[in-house]
Enzyme design. Structure first.
Site, PDB file in Angstrom:
ATOM      1  N   GLY A  41       4.945  31.072  24.370  1.00 47.89           N
ATOM      2  CA  GLY A  41       4.432  30.788  23.293  1.00 47.89           C
ATOM      3  C   GLY A  41       4.377  29.291  23.270  1.00 47.89           C
ATOM      4  O   GLY A  41       4.888  28.533  22.300  1.00 47.89           O
ATOM      5  N   ALA A  42       3.669  28.670  24.371  1.00 48.90           N
ATOM      6  CA  ALA A  42       3.870  27.215  24.407  1.00 48.90           C
ATOM      7  C   ALA A  42       2.623  26.526  23.964  1.00 48.90           C
ATOM      8  O   ALA A  42       2.201  25.206  24.362  1.00 48.90           O
ATOM      9  CB  ALA A  42       4.068  26.908  26.079  1.00 48.90           C
ATOM     10  N   GLY A 102       4.151  24.112  18.517  1.00 52.76           N
ATOM     11  CA  GLY A 102       5.583  24.167  17.896  1.00 52.76           C
ATOM     12  C   GLY A 102       6.522  23.867  18.899  1.00 52.76           C
ATOM     13  O   GLY A 102       6.371  23.055  19.817  1.00 52.76           O
ATOM     14  N   GLY A 133       7.584  25.430  21.484  1.00 55.97           N
ATOM     15  CA  GLY A 133       7.150  25.903  22.643  1.00 55.97           C
ATOM     16  C   GLY A 133       6.447  24.680  23.375  1.00 55.97           C
ATOM     17  O   GLY A 133       6.676  24.410  24.714  1.00 55.97           O
ATOM     18  N   SER A 174      17.705  32.209  16.458  1.00 58.69           N
ATOM     19  CA  SER A 174      17.613  31.669  14.910  1.00 58.69           C
ATOM     20  C   SER A 174      18.893  31.768  14.210  1.00 58.69           C
ATOM     21  O   SER A 174      19.575  32.846  14.191  1.00 58.69           O
ATOM     22  CB  SER A 174      16.361  32.525  14.406  1.00 58.69           C
ATOM     23  OG  SER A 174      16.228  31.931  12.966  1.00 58.69           O
ATOM     24  N   TYR A 205      12.784  40.540  10.778  1.00 60.35           N
ATOM     25  CA  TYR A 205      12.898  39.094  11.564  1.00 60.35           C
ATOM     26  C   TYR A 205      14.372  39.058  12.026  1.00 60.35           C
ATOM     27  O   TYR A 205      14.781  38.692  13.126  1.00 60.35           O
ATOM     28  CB  TYR A 205      12.534  38.190  10.757  1.00 60.35           C
ATOM     29  CG  TYR A 205      12.519  37.004  11.493  1.00 60.35           C
ATOM     30  CD1 TYR A 205      11.611  36.553  12.532  1.00 60.35           C
ATOM     31  CD2 TYR A 205      13.479  36.001  11.018  1.00 60.35           C
ATOM     32  CE1 TYR A 205      11.764  35.298  13.193  1.00 60.35           C
ATOM     33  CE2 TYR A 205      13.507  34.603  11.666  1.00 60.35           C
ATOM     34  CZ  TYR A 205      12.803  34.250  12.872  1.00 60.35           C
ATOM     35  OH  TYR A 205      12.819  33.281  13.401  1.00 60.35           O
TER      36      TYR A 205
END
Length: 298
Positions: A23-24, A27, A29, A141, A167
């Protein structure tokens, strides 16, 4: 150096090392990838959209590679790991995630949030594990405290769907996965360490891509008034990725109940600390994904 004064400028040299960051493209990542590359690492951006990945890589000073990885499709996860070959990976950062999205299903029929945030990373890590030499950092998280693990219905087939609780379950699963991975690594006599981190409340696109207009509005307001920068939010991940910390450590911001501040050891819920629950979640995840702990270790 006190954790609160630690910044990415304090990263040690990563020259000659390889890091994979999921996920780079944006954000946390992207920031993580940028700083690791700046410290000398060869950084592999493992991303769903390779066009966006190449655009992101173009803005990173240092050695990068862009490879396709869709965590919502176990076939894509397997292709990524098969195409990798036998090259060593010093650091795997399980960063990619989705948040508060409407009910949906992955290609394998998993509820989307636990499928992408947990099960995809579970499969990826275990398939890559024989090649990993140093550590795995899994991004969790503060919202793990709002989740609970329902081993009888991880994929929300019997419960009424709640995007916030789903989530929370997925982020709690991240911590339990990291915990049991560390247990298994120690039992196998592996030098690899499993750590986890959370960004606090960091301003990223995650809060404003919920496909819910009210949720997106609240996310924009929160990002503008409460959140710390994404740059600050990435520091716990970078600290976990680079410092000599015990396996099983959980890093997060040190102020405002973990919402803001410099990287420090973080607290977790009682459920996130339950080794028996972690073991049972691992077994359920292995059954769902068809991927288990690498027998080649130790």
């Amino acid at each position: 150096m006190p954790h609160s004064s630690w910044t990415a400028a304090n990263l040690p040299s990563f020259t000659g090392r390889t890091a994979v960051v999921t996920g780079a493209t944006s954000g946390l990542g992207l920031i993580t990838a940028r700083h690791l590359a700046g410290a000398g690492a060869t950084v592999v951006l493992a991303v769903r959209d390779t066009d966006r990945g190449r655009q992101a890589a173009a803005g990173i000073a240092g050695e990068t590679d862009v490879r396709a990885l869709d965590l919502a499709d176990l076939a894509s996860v397997r292709r990524f790991t098969e195409d990798w070959g036998d090259s060593p990976i010093d650091l795997l950062v399980n960063n990619a995630g989705i948040m508060h999205v409407p009910e949906g299903r992955t290609a394998d029929g998993f509820e989307t949030q636990i499928g992408v945030n947990h099960l995809g990373h579970f499969a990826l890590t275990n398939l890559l594990l024989p090649r990993i030499t140093d550590r795995v950092v899994t991004v969790a998280s503060l919202a793990h405290r709002m989740g609970t693990i329902d081993l009888e219905d991880l994929n929300w087939r019997r419960r009424r769907y709640d995007r916030v609780r789903a989530y929370g379950q997925s982020k709690l699963a991240n911590l339990l996965f990291s915990l049991d991975l560390e247990r298994r690594l120690r039992k196998a006599g592996s030098p690899v360490r499993s750590l986890s981190a959370h960004p606090g409340y960091a301003s990223t696109n995650l809060q404003t891509r919920t496909a819910n207009p009210i949720g997106d509005l609240l996310g924009r307001i929160g990002n503008a008034t409460i959140a710390q920068s994404a740059e600050a939010g990435a520091l716990p991940t970078l600290y976990a990725a680079s410092q000599d910390l015990p396996g099983g450590s959980f890093l997060g911001p040190d102020r405002m109940l973990g919402a803001r501040g410099g990287p420090a050891l973080a607290g977790r819920s009682a459920e996130a600390s339950d080794p028996d629950l972690a073991r049972r979640l691992w077994e359920a995840s292995a059954e769902l994904t068809g991927v288990g702990f690498s027998a080649g270790l130790g």
